[in-house]
Design an enzyme around this catalytic site. Structure first.
Site, mmCIF file in Angstrom:
data_model
loop_
_atom_site.group_PDB
_atom_site.id
_atom_site.type_symbol
_atom_site.label_atom_id
_atom_site.label_comp_id
_atom_site.label_asym_id
_atom_site.label_seq_id
_atom_site.Cartn_x
_atom_site.Cartn_y
_atom_site.Cartn_z
ATOM 1 N N GLY A 191 0.819 -1.194 0.000
ATOM 2 C CA GLY A 191 0.000 0.000 0.000
ATOM 3 C C GLY A 191 0.859 1.252 0.000
ATOM 4 N N CYS A 192 0.213 2.395 -0.182
ATOM 5 C CA CYS A 192 0.934 3.660 -0.273
ATOM 6 C C CYS A 192 1.533 4.080 1.068
ATOM 7 C CB CYS A 192 0.026 4.740 -0.836
ATOM 8 S SG CYS A 192 -1.596 4.866 -0.044
ATOM 9 N N TYR A 193 0.706 4.145 2.105
ATOM 10 C CA TYR A 193 1.238 4.469 3.431
ATOM 11 C C TYR A 193 2.295 3.453 3.876
ATOM 12 C CZ TYR A 193 -2.433 7.997 4.436
ATOM 13 O OH TYR A 193 -3.247 9.103 4.441
#
Length: 348
Positions: free
Chosen positions: A148-150
């Site tokens: 994921g991005c985070y």
């Protein structure tokens, strides 16, 4: 030249895949699916791709997708797992941008995502696609779970400290802020221009589903015998379209035995094509990575005390999603890791 398919091509990660793959020297996108837009030409929906992508959206068909060398899933969580058992039998290699196969603990995944997993037997076969950690495993993987991005921004920021057991694993804090595209391409009142403009807010403070993914990744790189990493994670919404800025805090275990942190980070990422450790004292900006697959990092020890502050920025759609997916594909097929990704960030 390999053939690629994209399942879920109308979301932001799907169109980002198309943008980047359109100029990839080793890849031809042969099929892109969308149930809602079947029959519509891609360039009619995304005019930025006119002259670059001459395809129309089609209904998902496992038989057609199975003729591809690689298939990217840019779908909402819960979709890929339902197609995966049949598609994997065709021999097609898969890069899944959703969270379906990121978390190895299936009951934990079901708790955070609020649904029963449709392919629990395949979870153990998935390789977590953070190249800076799992490059060797990615090379031979049949199924890659793209981070994921985070989790990407947070793990890359913390890695050198955690790998070297320099900080208290029970006192990790991440305050991370994302642009509105991180919420996906869907109609939500909270994401309207008039709602987010000139404002800044936290969300998911009680618990965000990226938390178990980040903790799993940090625990995977801890030395043996060390207490499991625990993270306080607070995401925020920025009034920008794309970009993530993560401010990370960690407490040193021994202030009298601290290596030069700047050198530590520079050495850890010296051979990583998409991690840029900035010169000492410089602050990374989200605009410096917009549209690129780069993570820029700075590390500080304010007042030479026991707290380390790490700043990490990425484009949530590129290094935080589609760019990293292509980076994984490059590794899987033995291409130059930077192929199709040597893109200069957009300024202003």
């Amino acid at each position: 030249m390999i053939k690629a398919g994209i399942v879920g091509g109308t979301g932001y990660t799907g169109v980002e895949l198309l943008r980047l793959l359109a100029k990839h020297p080793q890849v031809e996108v042969s099929v892109i699916t969308s149930r809602a837009e079947a029959g519509v030409k891609v360039a009619d929906l995304f005019p930025n791709l006119r002259g670059h992508v001459d395809l129309a959206f089609t209904e998902p068909d496992v038989n057609i997708l199975g003729q591809c060398d690689v298939v990217f899933f840019a779908t909402p969580h819960g979709v890929a797992q339902n197609m995966m058992p049949v598609l994997m039998k065709t021999g097609t290699r898969i890069v899944d941008l959703s969270a379906d196969f990121r978390i190895r603990d299936v009951p934990l995944w079901e708790k955070w995502y609020g649904q029963t997993h449709g392919a629990p037997d395949l979870v153990s076969q998935a390789v977590y696609g953070l190249p800076e950690v799992n490059r060797d495993a990615i090379r031979s993987a049949k199924l890659v779970a793209c981070p994921g991005c985070y989790p990407t921004a947070t793990q890359l920021g913390f890695l050198p400290l955690i790998e070297n057991n320099l900080v208290d694993p029970s006192r990790l804090i991440a305050n991370a802020a994302s642009g509105a595209s991180g919420a996906g391409r869907q109609a939500k009142i909270d994401n309207l221009l008039m709602e987010i403009s000139d404002s800044f807010k936290a969300y998911g403070v009680k618990g965000h589903r990226h938390l178990p993914e980040i903790e799993q990744g940090l625990r995977d790189v801890q030395p043996a015998g060390v207490a499991a990493a625990q993270l306080t994670f607070v995401p925020h919404l920025l009034p920008i379209i794309r970009g993530i800025h993560a401010t990370l805090y960690a407490t040193l275990l021994d202030v009298n035995q601290v290596p030069d942190l700047q050198s530590l980070y520079q050495q850890r990422y010296a051979n990583e094509p998409f991690v840029d450790v900035l010169p000492a004292g410089e602050m990374p900006q989200t605009r410096s990575v917009k549209g690129s697959n780069v993570c820029r990092i700075s590390v500080f020890r304010p007042q030479a005390r026991d707290t380390v502050v790490v700043l990490s920025v990425i484009d949530n759609l590129t290094k935080g999603a589609s760019g990293q997916a292509i980076q994984n594909m490059n590794i899987m097929f033995g291409f130059d890791e930077t192929a199709g990704l040597d893109v200069v960030a957009l300024l202003p």
